[in-house]
Design an enzyme around this catalytic site. Structure first.
Site, mmCIF file in Angstrom:
data_model
loop_
_atom_site.group_PDB
_atom_site.id
_atom_site.type_symbol
_atom_site.label_atom_id
_atom_site.label_comp_id
_atom_site.label_asym_id
_atom_site.label_seq_id
_atom_site.Cartn_x
_atom_site.Cartn_y
_atom_site.Cartn_z
ATOM 1 N N ILE A 14 80.708 105.592 -21.384
ATOM 2 C CA ILE A 14 79.420 106.226 -21.673
ATOM 3 C C ILE A 14 78.260 105.354 -21.225
ATOM 4 O O ILE A 14 77.111 105.719 -21.364
ATOM 5 C CB ILE A 14 79.271 106.563 -23.173
ATOM 6 C CG1 ILE A 14 79.587 105.339 -24.034
ATOM 7 C CG2 ILE A 14 80.143 107.738 -23.564
ATOM 8 C CD1 ILE A 14 79.347 105.563 -25.518
ATOM 9 N N GLY A 15 78.556 104.199 -20.693
ATOM 10 C CA GLY A 15 77.478 103.343 -20.203
ATOM 11 C C GLY A 15 78.035 102.204 -19.371
ATOM 12 O O GLY A 15 79.184 101.806 -19.548
ATOM 13 N N GLY A 24 76.738 98.374 -17.423
ATOM 14 C CA GLY A 24 75.649 97.416 -17.267
ATOM 15 C C GLY A 24 76.160 96.164 -16.610
ATOM 16 O O GLY A 24 77.323 96.102 -16.213
ATOM 17 N N GLY A 25 75.287 95.201 -16.467
ATOM 18 C CA GLY A 25 75.663 93.952 -15.845
ATOM 19 C C GLY A 25 76.784 93.263 -16.586
ATOM 20 O O GLY A 25 77.595 92.549 -15.998
ATOM 21 N N PHE A 26 76.871 93.482 -17.872
ATOM 22 C CA PHE A 26 77.867 92.818 -18.709
ATOM 23 C C PHE A 26 79.228 93.477 -18.610
ATOM 24 O O PHE A 26 80.238 92.862 -18.871
ATOM 25 C CB PHE A 26 77.410 92.867 -20.159
ATOM 26 C CG PHE A 26 77.202 94.282 -20.617
ATOM 27 C CD1 PHE A 26 75.962 94.882 -20.449
ATOM 28 C CD2 PHE A 26 78.241 95.014 -21.151
ATOM 29 C CE1 PHE A 26 75.783 96.201 -20.816
ATOM 30 C CE2 PHE A 26 78.057 96.334 -21.508
ATOM 31 C CZ PHE A 26 76.829 96.922 -21.343
ATOM 32 N N GLY A 27 79.273 94.805 -18.323
ATOM 33 C CA GLY A 27 80.542 95.527 -18.341
ATOM 34 C C GLY A 27 80.314 96.975 -18.737
ATOM 35 O O GLY A 27 79.218 97.506 -18.547
ATOM 36 N N VAL A 79 80.639 100.439 -21.436
ATOM 37 C CA VAL A 79 80.668 100.903 -22.821
ATOM 38 C C VAL A 79 81.518 102.170 -22.876
ATOM 39 O O VAL A 79 81.334 103.081 -22.070
ATOM 40 C CB VAL A 79 79.253 101.208 -23.354
ATOM 41 C CG1 VAL A 79 79.315 101.623 -24.816
ATOM 42 C CG2 VAL A 79 78.349 100.008 -23.195
ATOM 43 N N LYS A 88 81.906 98.083 -26.420
ATOM 44 C CA LYS A 88 81.271 97.406 -25.293
ATOM 45 C C LYS A 88 82.194 96.284 -24.841
ATOM 46 O O LYS A 88 82.443 95.343 -25.584
ATOM 47 C CB LYS A 88 79.927 96.853 -25.767
ATOM 48 C CG LYS A 88 79.112 96.182 -24.715
ATOM 49 C CD LYS A 88 77.662 96.108 -25.191
ATOM 50 C CE LYS A 88 77.043 94.765 -24.906
ATOM 51 N NZ LYS A 88 75.710 94.641 -25.480
ATOM 52 N N ASP A 128 64.593 91.772 -26.276
ATOM 53 C CA ASP A 128 64.893 92.693 -25.181
ATOM 54 C C ASP A 128 64.645 94.126 -25.634
ATOM 55 O O ASP A 128 65.506 95.000 -25.505
ATOM 56 C CB ASP A 128 66.330 92.478 -24.693
ATOM 57 C CG ASP A 128 66.551 93.017 -23.276
ATOM 58 O OD1 ASP A 128 65.538 93.300 -22.594
ATOM 59 O OD2 ASP A 128 67.703 93.162 -22.868
#
Ligand SMILES: *[C@@H]1O[C@H](CO)[C@@H](O)[C@H](O)[C@H]1NC(C)=O
Ligand SMILES: *[C@@H]1O[C@H](CO)[C@@H](O)[C@H](O)[C@H]1NC(C)=O
Ligand SMILES: *[C@@H]1O[C@H](CO)[C@@H](O)[C@H](O)[C@H]1NC(C)=O
Ligand SMILES: *[C@@H]1O[C@H](CO)[C@@H](O)[C@H](O)[C@H]1NC(C)=O
Ligand SMILES: *[C@@H]1O[C@H](CO)[C@@H](O)[C@H](O)[C@H]1NC(C)=O
Ligand SMILES: *[C@@H]1O[C@H](CO)[C@@H](O)[C@H](O)[C@H]1NC(C)=O
Ligand SMILES: *[C@@H]1O[C@H](CO)[C@@H](O)[C@H](O)[C@H]1NC(C)=O
Ligand SMILES: *[C@@H]1O[C@H](CO)[C@@H](O)[C@H](O)[C@H]1NC(C)=O
Ligand SMILES: *[C@@H]1O[C@H](CO)[C@@H](O)[C@H](O)[C@H]1NC(C)=O
Ligand SMILES: *[C@@H]1O[C@H](CO)[C@@H](O)[C@H](O)[C@H]1NC(C)=O
Ligand SMILES: *[C@@H]1O[C@H](CO)[C@@H](O)[C@H](O)[C@H]1NC(C)=O
Ligand SMILES: *[C@@H]1O[C@H](CO)[C@@H](O)[C@H](O)[C@H]1NC(C)=O
Length: 810
Positions: A470-471, A473-476, A478, A492, A594
């Site tokens: 469902i998402g 990002g730079g981290f990985g 979700v 996440k 953030d």
């Protein structure tokens, strides 16, 4: 009030030190052929390596000894040992938190160098936490028939986990081989939360033959434990098992090949005479508690529901009800057996009288002793010659030292300043470097009780099914998921550490920060952390699932229906409440760092919750923060913070101001496709506001919805938040207040319109024309229980003005 701050900061210093070690070291698998340089493979599958200076472990001063009788049939593993007449240790670098399987191999022989027969050795084995794994141990009668002692130990990331071998006075200690690796199995009986070491005492393949499994566990037959051979018979082995089930049913956990070899489930003992029982006898230590894992799988071939009772020491433990759909499904059941007077322990099964099918069976049994004995860790004579520095440690030690000195300096400086304000908290600086074993326990996050096993997360996300993403990002990624207990969650999962370079160190830091920060706070407008997982070098965070996704998705660049102005105001108010709580609530002094529309999530009722605390910093309210480097998201960054690197709550207020403009204008904070002066929303919005043209950049989907006075209040709030000078910006309490006011203005309008539309205006119209002073914007004080800030009333007259009372007319 600063009680959160100091431990968090010291932990951050500490984590930074560790994280650099963490990512580049070798896997935590140790198979050591002690006292030898030779590599040896056992018939049971394990490959042991000769002692090496570059394998992530070291040992203290001791002697390598050799068997003088070089008998050919014996594995070379058992012809050498490390031995000493004083305490010695092996030290291991551990790069992952988890439950480790430790096996110690002992086989006594006569050694030339020590002129000692190892049979005479009497010694103990301790771990780094003082636990007595073995006490007054002797390897008598083990000549050419090795004894293997197996333990499950909780070990947290450290470069100095040690096993101490401690001889009795005038005796000596030895060990032939050591295995240490992350265990794929754990034992977590219901209501048992301790992390004490476990010592395997028995492991039986009931009704079957001996099995050596893939992780070196030996499953013995149960023949010698059955108390009455006539009471039981071996069930017909069944080769096809039903492995499609997972989860827990009435305390029985669905099993698979990683829990126990399938061979164990393919055989069983069942009743010969259903009016009696089957009993197995074991000799155990009466001074210990035990964890018992019983394995069941209905292979007995009866069509109906089999229900029977399981007893331990004659006391009823558990009704095992295996209904016909669960035929051939492997299960296990864990429980704790308390201290008993007797050294004899028995397990029985007997059919339940009420069951339609009278039978009972058992497929496997494991009994582990809970190790509780503690002993002082001995002083060990260090020897330069023998201590093999972990190869990674030596390269990185210097690096991490630099990191720590830098951060330590910054934070240390901060602290000296803070001391004046913080009376009660204790500053306990972490050692700047290594510092030996003092490392090992400080990283443990287990006390938070939030740990979720990797296995559960795998099944919750259908093994990280890409359809559930469902998402990203730079981290990985979700993922959407459902835990065994039915809770919907967002999972996440950070990219694997080793796939990313040096940046990952920061990842671990943020991971731990988020866990620590979120575990301390619970608020309606902050996303709750349900758990985390750090097994197998994973960094996984599990949050409550937010049905409606991010605020950003509801504003632009998506097909999600646009939010009404009312909804937007409710959402902004909610998010402001969450931030206000972070700044001043129970966990006061946390700066989010953030704040942006993609970090504000919406639940199924569009209730806003602030998320993503990875960059958070905590600190006392009246202080500013010097951070190591500027963090945040471009487009939302407080210009004053960027210049001065002074971090305050007001930086969050600035970012929130940008979010307010996004909400109003329905466009991103930075839009590179627009003409230069419009690109940065904060600048563009402020410019329009100054020129009195804010209405012209309002999201077109809000046309004719916004009450002009609501818009004015909202625009002024955003403007105040976006002041260049942090001291000119309002607090979140003020912002919250203004937003609530804007919301009330809007609701009043709607109400008026509703009444104007209706035919029954007359009766109540008077009420709407009566201005009643009910709320004062920007007072910095709310009436709302959990957010109440009880002081600092700002009584600036010009901020006070009246508004219409709307009561509960809706
Ligand atoms: C022993 O095994 C290790 C890896 O486990 C390997 O690096 C080393 O070269 C081997 N030594 C010999 C003598 O084969
Ligand atoms: C299991 O391993 C041991 C050696 O550790 C060996 O003696 C035994 O034969 C093996 N048993 C099976 C069934 O493979
Ligand atoms: C042990 O080494 C042999 C080859 O020497 C290899 O085939 C086997 O897979 C290794 N076993 C393990 C558990 O790594
Ligand atoms: C070691 O001593 C024991 C008696 O303590 C004896 O039975 C055994 O044979 C000895 N072992 C060797 C290899 O000499
Ligand atoms: C080990 O045994 C010796 C004598 O056999 C005894 O004095 C000592 O207390 C024991 N140690 C422990 C830790 O039980
Ligand atoms: C060693 O074997 C002897 C005789 O075989 C027995 O009496 C003694 O109890 C055994 N010792 C241990 C520690 O098992
Ligand atoms: C665990 O605790 C709950 C609540 O205290 C209790 O009802 C339940 O029986 C306990 N389970 C076991 C296996 O002791
Ligand atoms: C079953 O056990 C009961 C009581 O122990 C005994 O009376 C009966 O004869 C047994 N039946 C068989 C078939 O062994
Ligand atoms: C099992 O049977 C034996 C005798 O047959 C009896 O003494 C014992 O109490 C029974 N145990 C249970 C748990 O029923
Ligand atoms: C276990 O035994 C200890 C002492 O014998 C007792 O204090 C404790 O309450 C027992 N625990 C349970 C769960 O029965
Ligand atoms: C653990 O070992 C240390 C070092 O010898 C000692 O100071 C401490 O008292 C021990 N703790 C316990 C509980 O035995
Ligand atoms: C095996 O079973 C355990 C216990 O139910 C579970 O936690 C784990 O996820 C399962 N492993 C696999 C690979 O399915």
């Amino acid at each position: 009030m600063g009680h959160l701050r100091i431990p968090l900061l010291s932990l951050l210093v500490f984590l930074l030190n560790l994280s650099s070690f963490h990512f580049l070291s070798l896997a935590d698998d140790y198979f050591i052929n002690c006292g030898s340089h030779e590599n040896v493979s056992l018939t049971s599958g394990q490959n042991f390596s000769g002692e090496s200076k570059s394998a992530g472990y070291s040992f203290s001063k001791s002697k390598a000894v050799k068997d003088i009788n070089q008998l050919p049939d014996i594995s070379p593993l058992y012809k050498t040992a490390r031995s000493f007449n004083k305490p010695f240790y092996y030290q291991f670098s551990i790069t992952e938190d988890g439950t480790y399987l430790v096996r110690l191999h002992f086989s006594a022989f006569s050694s030339s160098s020590s002129s000692n027969n190892l049979s005479t050795a009497v010694f103990g084995v301790l771990d780094s936490k003082n636990f007595t794994l073995l006490n007054n141990f002797t390897a008598k009668n083990t000549t050419y028939s090795p004894v293997i002692k197996e333990f499950f130990l909780r070990i947290d990331i450290t470069d100095s986990f040690r096993l101490y071998f401690t001889p009795q006075p005038s005796s000596f200690a030895f060990v032939n081989a050591i295995e240490l690796f992350l265990s794929p199995v754990d034992f977590i009986p219901e209501n048992y939360t301790s992390n004490l070491p476990l010592h395997t005492i028995y492991r039986l393949n009931v009704g079957g033959s001996p099995v050596n499994d893939t992780i070196g566990r030996k499953w013995e037959t149960d023949d010698s434990h059955i108390s009455d051979q006539n009471s039981a018979k071996k069930a017909t082995p069944q080769s096809t098992l039903n492995l499609d089930r997972y989860g827990k049913i009435d305390g029985l956990v669905a099993s698979n090949a990683s829990v126990a070899p399938l061979l164990v489930y393919q055989t069983a003992r069942e009743m010969t005479n259903v009016t009696s029982n089957i009993t197995w006898l074991f000799s155990v230590s009466s001074k210990a508690r035990h964890i018992v894992r019983a394995h069941f799988c209905d292979i007995v071939g009866q069509p109906g529901n089999i229900i029977f009772n399981l007893y331990a020491n004659g006391n009823f433990r558990k009704e095992i009800g295996i209904i016909s759909q669960y035929s051939a499904v492997p299960f296990f059941y864990d429980f704790v057996v308390n201290y008993s007077e007797s050294e004899l322990f028995n397990i029985s099964i007997r059919p339940n009288n009420g069951a339609s099918e009278q039978n009972a069976f058992l497929n496997g049994l494991e009994i582990l002793e809970i190790v509780e004995g503690l002993a002082p860790i001995p002083n060990v004579k260090e020897s330069k010659k023998n201590v093999v520095a972990p190869v990674v440690g030596s390269v990185l030690g210097g690096l991490s030292l630099i990191c720590v000195l830098t951060v330590g300096f910054v934070f240390g400086f901060r602290h000296r300043k803070a001391e004046k304000h913080v009376e009660t908290s204790v500053w306990s600086p972490m050692p700047a470097n290594g510092g030996g074993s003092s490392h090992s326990s400080a990283l443990n996050l287990d006390y938070l009780g939030l740990k979720i096993s990797f296995n559960e997360i795998q099944s919750a996300t259908n093994n990280f099914d890409t359809k559930l993403v469902i998402g990203k990002g730079g981290f990985g990624n979700v993922y959407r998921g459902t835990l065994l207990n039915g809770t919907k969650v967002a999972v996440k999962r950070a990219y694997k550490r080793d796939e990313h370079g040096s940046g990952s160190g920061q990842g671990l830091l943020e991971f731990k920060t988020e866990i620590i920060v979120l575990s301390k706070i619970r608020h309606r407008h902050l996303v709750s952390l349900i758990g985390y997982c750090n097994e197998r070098s994973e960094m996984i965070l599990v949050y409550e699932f937010m049905e409606k996704g991010t605020l950003r998705d509801h504003l632009y660049d998506s097909d999600v229906p646009r939010l009404s102005w009312n909804q937007r105001l409710e959402i902004c108010t909610g998010a402001a409440r969450g931030l206000h709580y972070l700044h001043t609530g129970a966990a006061r002094g946390i700066i989010h760092r953030d704040v942006k529309s993609s970090n504000i999530l919406l639940d199924e009722n569009h209730v806003a919750k602030v998320a993503d605390f990875g960059l958070s910093r905590s600190g006392a309210l009246d202080e500013t923060h010097v951070s190591t480097n500027v963090k945040g998201t471009f487009g939302y960054l407080d210009p004053e913070y960027m210049m001065s690197e002074q971090l305050t709550e007001k930086s969050d207020v600035y970012s929130f101001g940008v979010v307010l403009l996004e909400v109003l204008c329905g466009r991103p904070a930075i839009d590179p496709t627009l003409p230069r002066e419009q690109m940065n929303l904060a600048e563009w919005g402020m410019l329009c506001k100054k020129k009195g043209l804010l209405e012209q950049i309002v999201d077109s989907s809000l046309k004719n919805q916004i009450d002009p006075s609501s818009l004015r209040t909202f625009g002024e709030t955003a403007e105040k938040c976006l002041q260049d000078d942090a001291s000119d910006r309002p607090t979140m309490a003020d912002v919250l207040w203004d937003l609530e006011y804007a919301l009330q203005l809007q609701k009043t309008t709607k109400l008026k319109e509703a009444h104007e539309d209706s035919t029954t205006i007359a009766a109540s119209s008077a009420a709407f024309s009566l201005p009643i002073v009910q709320r004062f914007p920007s007072l910095g004080s709310t009436t709302n229980g959990d957010d109440t800030r009880d002081s600092d009333l700002d009584t600036t007259e010009n901020k006070i003005f009246s508004q219409l009372k709307i009561g509960d007319a809706r």
